[in-house]
Design a protein around this motif. Sequence first.
Motif, PDB file in Angstrom:
ATOM      1  N   PHE A 370       0.800  -1.048  -0.023  1.00  0.00           N
ATOM      2  CA  PHE A 370       0.161   0.060   0.063  1.00  0.00           C
ATOM      3  C   PHE A 370       0.969   1.362  -0.077  1.00  0.00           C
ATOM      4  O   PHE A 370       1.940   1.255   0.828  1.00  0.00           O
ATOM      5  CB  PHE A 370      -0.881  -0.011   1.409  1.00  0.00           C
ATOM      6  CG  PHE A 370      -1.616  -1.067   1.398  1.00  0.00           C
ATOM      7  CD1 PHE A 370      -3.086  -1.033   0.947  1.00  0.00           C
ATOM      8  CD2 PHE A 370      -1.479  -2.311   1.954  1.00  0.00           C
ATOM      9  CE1 PHE A 370      -3.948  -2.413   1.030  1.00  0.00           C
ATOM     10  CE2 PHE A 370      -2.113  -3.485   2.216  1.00  0.00           C
ATOM     11  CZ  PHE A 370      -3.359  -3.484   1.693  1.00  0.00           C
ATOM     12  N   THR A 371       0.753   2.096  -0.776  1.00  0.00           N
ATOM     13  CA  THR A 371       1.529   3.323  -1.004  1.00  0.00           C
ATOM     14  C   THR A 371       0.415   4.691  -1.289  1.00  0.00           C
ATOM     15  O   THR A 371      -0.719   4.307  -2.011  1.00  0.00           O
ATOM     16  CB  THR A 371       2.532   3.355  -1.908  1.00  0.00           C
ATOM     17  OG1 THR A 371       3.096   4.541  -2.113  1.00  0.00           O
ATOM     18  CG2 THR A 371       2.025   2.935  -3.329  1.00  0.00           C
ATOM     19  N   THR A 372       0.777   5.769  -1.005  1.00  0.00           N
ATOM     20  CA  THR A 372      -0.088   7.051  -1.321  1.00  0.00           C
ATOM     21  C   THR A 372       0.782   7.580  -2.465  1.00  0.00           C
ATOM     22  O   THR A 372       0.039   8.570  -3.137  1.00  0.00           O
ATOM     23  CB  THR A 372      -0.064   8.112  -0.264  1.00  0.00           C
ATOM     24  OG1 THR A 372       1.331   8.072   0.096  1.00  0.00           O
ATOM     25  CG2 THR A 372      -0.984   7.588   1.041  1.00  0.00           C
ATOM     26  N   GLY A 373       1.523   6.911  -2.986  1.00  0.00           N
ATOM     27  CA  GLY A 373       2.306   7.378  -4.450  1.00  0.00           C
ATOM     28  C   GLY A 373       1.581   6.918  -5.429  1.00  0.00           C
ATOM     29  O   GLY A 373       0.633   6.254  -5.381  1.00  0.00           O
ATOM     30  N   THR A 374       2.074   7.366  -6.589  1.00  0.00           N
ATOM     31  CA  THR A 374       1.371   6.898  -7.921  1.00  0.00           C
ATOM     32  C   THR A 374       1.789   5.586  -8.510  1.00  0.00           C
ATOM     33  O   THR A 374       1.387   5.130  -9.284  1.00  0.00           O
ATOM     34  CB  THR A 374       1.825   8.076  -8.892  1.00  0.00           C
ATOM     35  OG1 THR A 374       3.120   8.210  -9.126  1.00  0.00           O
ATOM     36  CG2 THR A 374       1.063   9.178  -8.628  1.00  0.00           C
ATOM     37  N   GLU A 375       2.970   4.989  -7.876  1.00  0.00           N
ATOM     38  CA  GLU A 375       3.508   3.671  -8.471  1.00  0.00           C
ATOM     39  C   GLU A 375       3.601   3.035  -7.350  1.00  0.00           C
ATOM     40  O   GLU A 375       4.021   3.170  -6.242  1.00  0.00           O
ATOM     41  CB  GLU A 375       4.889   4.090  -9.204  1.00  0.00           C
ATOM     42  CG  GLU A 375       4.492   4.693 -10.581  1.00  0.00           C
ATOM     43  CD  GLU A 375       5.816   4.859 -11.309  1.00  0.00           C
ATOM     44  OE1 GLU A 375       7.001   4.355 -11.049  1.00  0.00           O
ATOM     45  OE2 GLU A 375       5.668   5.441 -12.238  1.00  0.00           O
ATOM     46  N   ALA A 376       3.489   1.542  -7.740  1.00  0.00           N
ATOM     47  CA  ALA A 376       3.775   0.514  -6.622  1.00  0.00           C
ATOM     48  C   ALA A 376       5.226   0.502  -6.202  1.00  0.00           C
ATOM     49  O   ALA A 376       6.302   0.931  -6.982  1.00  0.00           O
ATOM     50  CB  ALA A 376       3.378  -0.714  -7.153  1.00  0.00           C
ATOM     51  N   PRO A 377       5.448   0.376  -4.835  1.00  0.00           N
ATOM     52  CA  PRO A 377       6.890   0.365  -4.498  1.00  0.00           C
ATOM     53  C   PRO A 377       7.740  -0.884  -4.937  1.00  0.00           C
ATOM     54  O   PRO A 377       7.213  -1.799  -5.457  1.00  0.00           O
ATOM     55  CB  PRO A 377       6.711   0.133  -2.822  1.00  0.00           C
ATOM     56  CG  PRO A 377       5.349  -0.425  -2.776  1.00  0.00           C
ATOM     57  CD  PRO A 377       4.576  -0.131  -3.610  1.00  0.00           C
TER      58      PRO A 377
END
Length: 377
Positions: A370-377
């Motif tokens: 889960f991330t608040t970024g636009t791409e998966a970690p």
Amino acid sequence: GIQRFAPAGVWPEGLSDGDAVMDYAIMVMQALRSATGKDLGLSMLEGIPQFAVARMHLYGPTGQPFNFGDNATTAAGRPWVMTWLCGQHGNPGIPAVSAGGKLPVSSAFFSSAGHYIYYNPHAAGDGTADSLEYAQPGGFVATVRSGWERTDMYIAVKGGDNRDYKAQLDIGSFVLDAGGQRWGIELGAEGDRVGGYEVAPGGDRTKRFGYYLAGTAGQNTLMFDGNQDEEARAGVLVSSSTPERGLAVVDMSKAYSKDAKDVHRGIMVVRGAAPYLVIQDDLQVKNSKTLTWSMQTDAEIAADGKSAKLTKGGKTLLATIVSPAGATFTAAKPPVPEKPDPQARDLSKLNVLKAAIPEAKGPQSLCITFTTGTEAP
């Protein structure tokens, strides 16, 4: 009795009930001190000193508690309990109690006056937390977080004891905060007038567990084709905290003994410039059947195979399935009962993010980030 706070300082029925028990225990201890000059060691019983630390960690960055079981998402009703605990055992890291404006006229317990009744200089200043994580082997709640600011990331997960008469079948359930929003939510209790939901100790819980909010389907956990074992217990197996990451693992094996063995749920936060969260479930499935992972949410869900985008309050959360190859996300709604109880809570605005492994058999590892970024970690 009060020994149920042991070993990790978490009351089995949740924060709200724990605050109530501690409030009455404090009155007894204070009365003993007034009469005899000592509290007969009650304040040092295992679990009592730990309660302040656990209570602090069981609140996420959004300010909402980990409201497992029948507890609500609202703040605890007895905040002065923390002031007393800080005075006895030191401030574990909470903001200082500060005087506000005119106190409201209220008959609700002590209102803010409790802070002054229980005031101690140890509670006067801001504390500094020793760790970003909280877990104790044998305890049944673990938390990890990226920091203490409102927009930081956080997961709290529970083990617990399904035998408790107030229990929901929720071993492995979690809440998830990120970007100032709570994404994975606990639903709390049914309406107090719903027939069969409230059960006396030793009573038949069949009808209670038939309700979505109390059964396994309404939790943020795993499910095969029915509820968890009603006699199951689960606790924290291992935990670790470093500057780079924090993790904890809950052994859920007894909750799924009919369908699987060696069932372990791990939670992890990876800190840094682009922090992210991980939930990983490792288990051995006994026979071929569908395994379903669920997260209850009030966010909008756009599921697309191995990724899902959740939207809420102008913020987004990106969930990504790392493994296994055959798992996919779907968006769902809670089932509508055949004979709805008019007193039951309205769940029409609730959404459910699901990840399914069809025909799962043998060793499985379901890993989701889960991330608040636009791409998966």
